[in-house]
Design a protein around this motif. Structure first.
Motif, mmCIF file in Angstrom:
data_model
loop_
_atom_site.group_PDB
_atom_site.id
_atom_site.type_symbol
_atom_site.label_atom_id
_atom_site.label_comp_id
_atom_site.label_asym_id
_atom_site.label_seq_id
_atom_site.Cartn_x
_atom_site.Cartn_y
_atom_site.Cartn_z
ATOM 1 N N SER A 132 1.094 -5.336 8.592
ATOM 2 C CA SER A 132 0.987 -6.130 7.368
ATOM 3 C C SER A 132 -0.305 -5.790 6.621
ATOM 4 C CB SER A 132 1.027 -7.624 7.694
ATOM 5 O OG SER A 132 -0.040 -7.993 8.549
ATOM 6 N N TRP A 133 -1.420 -5.599 7.365
ATOM 7 C CA TRP A 133 -2.661 -5.211 6.704
ATOM 8 C C TRP A 133 -2.536 -3.808 6.115
ATOM 9 C CZ3 TRP A 133 -5.885 -1.033 7.290
ATOM 10 C CH2 TRP A 133 -7.081 -1.071 6.559
ATOM 11 N N ASP A 163 -0.503 -3.827 2.923
ATOM 12 C CA ASP A 163 -1.257 -4.435 1.833
ATOM 13 C C ASP A 163 -2.305 -3.456 1.308
ATOM 14 O OD1 ASP A 163 -2.330 -7.007 0.372
ATOM 15 O OD2 ASP A 163 -4.086 -6.109 1.342
ATOM 16 N N HIS A 210 -8.142 -7.785 1.409
ATOM 17 C CA HIS A 210 -6.879 -8.014 0.710
ATOM 18 C C HIS A 210 -6.900 -7.232 -0.591
ATOM 19 C CE1 HIS A 210 -3.705 -10.162 -1.533
ATOM 20 N NE2 HIS A 210 -3.246 -10.521 -0.338
ATOM 21 N N ARG A 211 -5.735 -6.771 -1.013
ATOM 22 C CA ARG A 211 -5.683 -5.905 -2.188
ATOM 23 C C ARG A 211 -6.114 -6.615 -3.485
ATOM 24 N NH1 ARG A 211 -0.263 -7.091 -1.108
ATOM 25 N NH2 ARG A 211 0.951 -7.970 -2.841
ATOM 26 N N ASP A 212 -5.939 -7.948 -3.558
ATOM 27 C CA ASP A 212 -6.342 -8.671 -4.768
ATOM 28 C C ASP A 212 -7.830 -8.980 -4.788
ATOM 29 O OD1 ASP A 212 -3.768 -8.622 -5.724
ATOM 30 O OD2 ASP A 212 -3.253 -10.615 -4.965
ATOM 31 N N GLY A 218 -4.580 -14.027 1.100
ATOM 32 C CA GLY A 218 -4.893 -13.753 -0.293
ATOM 33 C C GLY A 218 -5.435 -14.993 -0.986
ATOM 34 N N ARG A 243 -11.828 -5.479 -1.045
ATOM 35 C CA ARG A 243 -10.536 -4.795 -0.928
ATOM 36 C C ARG A 243 -10.170 -4.525 0.525
ATOM 37 N NH1 ARG A 243 -7.069 -2.967 -0.670
ATOM 38 N NH2 ARG A 243 -6.763 -0.820 -1.322
ATOM 39 N N LEU A 283 -9.130 -14.904 2.682
ATOM 40 C CA LEU A 283 -8.572 -13.857 1.829
ATOM 41 C C LEU A 283 -7.730 -12.892 2.649
ATOM 42 C CD1 LEU A 283 -8.624 -12.476 -1.031
ATOM 43 C CD2 LEU A 283 -10.604 -11.180 -0.213
ATOM 44 N N ALA A 284 -8.240 -12.517 3.817
ATOM 45 C CA ALA A 284 -7.511 -11.584 4.677
ATOM 46 C C ALA A 284 -6.197 -12.177 5.164
ATOM 47 C CB ALA A 284 -8.380 -11.187 5.875
ATOM 48 N N ARG A 313 -5.174 -10.299 12.215
ATOM 49 C CA ARG A 313 -4.548 -9.519 11.150
ATOM 50 C C ARG A 313 -5.295 -8.230 10.821
ATOM 51 N NH1 ARG A 313 -4.271 -8.623 5.621
ATOM 52 N NH2 ARG A 313 -2.121 -8.403 4.842
#
Length: 394
Positions: A194-195, A198, A88-90, A340, A85, A336-337, A19
């Motif tokens: 997708s990455w 995000d 993942h954005r969260d 999330g 970050r 996480l990657a 990913r």
């Protein structure tokens, strides 16, 4: 992706590799020099053999324990990691939420992608704040006071970053913070939409905490962290002990004599760590260093371990050699990657299930029962029969 199809942490890592753009994956997975210490951390666990005891009713196995007086669901904690970050954005918000729901502790890095107050607000379980000293010789008092006000339960001071490690993967990929748009990165993001989506949704310019009250740009935070890499002295530890009233954990210890001295200076916990092989290559593996540290502190403080933990059997081996709990880093970043918050939870579920399985097969019904006799270290396998008999009698 169906997270349930990821059966172990190696599966999660492979999914993250697919990913993430290669430069981003490399900054998470990579280490210093030839990355021999990364390999050694895992291989040293493999060299330790287990000795199960049978004739035990293991209908119920309890993986819970206490860490610094707080109950956790398992002896597996989420260690500090910066710049989440990129995965993942969260980022740390997701990690804090997941740790709380899973009933375990997490540690927030000084270089978090979100303000420590915002991350603390998401946490419902034990939370540590990992401290790097501010650049330019400035006092850490402000950030320590902020951590206390935000309700962090423990302060974790990292002492093994007197200067930067030689991370050649990052140099080869021309990695930088913020991410530098290069032909290689563009090519990677083109085949990993997708990455990229995000990352954009999270805000390309999203900053990080750094060392001040304001949110710094990623570039400013990166520069601040680089300038903060300096030797931590005994005077620094004394200062932190004066400024922080709660439990104090020191991370980055590989020597028993140093661990004993840190306890004298007021440490309530020691993390046996080589920074995941990201600082000094060919450093001692953490599981090899653990017995020396445990013996030196002589029960005066809790001892934890990070580095190379990938299986529930690894957790059992660390417990048998005196660790109170282990910390994981890369595995939960891979989770996480991939997914999330749900991906981090999948990693914790795998570790809890494997730890429960390992304890049960060893003949233990709780973490507290695990004892030294269930492991055989490499040098112990070469005893003569007479030596083995004498050891058993002793």
């Amino acid at each position: 992706m169906e997270l349930e199809r990821l059966l172990n942490l190696a599966d999660v890592e492979r999914a993250a590799r697919r990913r993430l753009p290669a430069p981003v994956f490399d900054v998470i997975a990579g280490g210093a020099g030839d990355e021999l210490t990364i390999s050694a951390n895992s291989l040293a666990f493999d060299e330790i053999k287990l000795r199960p005891r049978n004739l035990v009713d293991i209908a119920e196995v309890d993986t819970s324990t206490t860490v610094l007086g707080q109950r956790v669901s398992m002896p597996v904690l989420l260690g500090p990691a910066g710049y989440q970050r990129m995965a993942h954005r969260d980022a740390e918000l997701a990690v804090a939420r997941t740790a709380g729901k899973a009933g375990t502790a997490f540690a927030l890095s000084t270089v978090s992608s979100y303000k420590l107050e915002d991350v603390a607000a998401e946490a419902t379980g034990p939370k540590w704040f990992q401290l790097y000293f501010p650049p330019g010789g400035r006092s850490p008092e402000k950030v320590i006071r902020r951590a206390a006000s935000a309700g962090f339960d423990a302060l974790c001071v990292t002492i093994d970053t007197p200067t930067k490690g030689l991370r050649e993967r990052d140099s080869r990929s021309n990695f930088s913070v913020p991410l530098r748009i290069s032909p290689k990165l563009l090519a990677q993001t083109a085949i990993r939409p997708s990455w990229a989506l995000d990352f954009v949704r999270g805000g390309v310019g999203r900053g990080t905490l750094g060392f001040n009250r304001k949110v710094l740009s990623m570039k400013e935070a990166g520069n601040a962290l680089s300038s903060a890499l300096r030797p931590v002295t005994e005077d620094d530890i004394r200062l932190v002990r004066e400024l922080w009233d709660g439990p104090l954990v020191i991370k980055g210890v590989l020597r028993g004599d140093q661990a004993a001295r840190l306890v004298d200076l007021g440490a309530d916990g020691i993390v046996v760590s080589n920074h995941g092989g990201r600082q000094l290559d060919t450093a001692t593996s953490t599981i090899e260093a653990l017995p020396d540290v445990v013996e030196a502190v002589a029960g005066r403080t809790e001892v934890y371990l990070d580095g190379g933990v990938r299986r529930g059997t690894d957790v059992a081996k660390a417990l048998a050699l005196g660790a109170r709990a282990v910390l994981i880093g890369r595995p939960y970043l891979y989770g996480l990657a991939v997914g999330g918050e749900a991906g981090v939870r999948r990693v914790l579920d795998i570790m809890q299930d494997e730890t429960e399985n390992a304890l049960g097969l060893l003949g233990y019904t709780s973490v507290a029962e695990v004892e030294r006799s269930c492991v055989v270290l490499p040098h112990e396998r070469w005893r003569t029969p007479l030596q083995a008999v004498v050891a058993a009698v002793d």
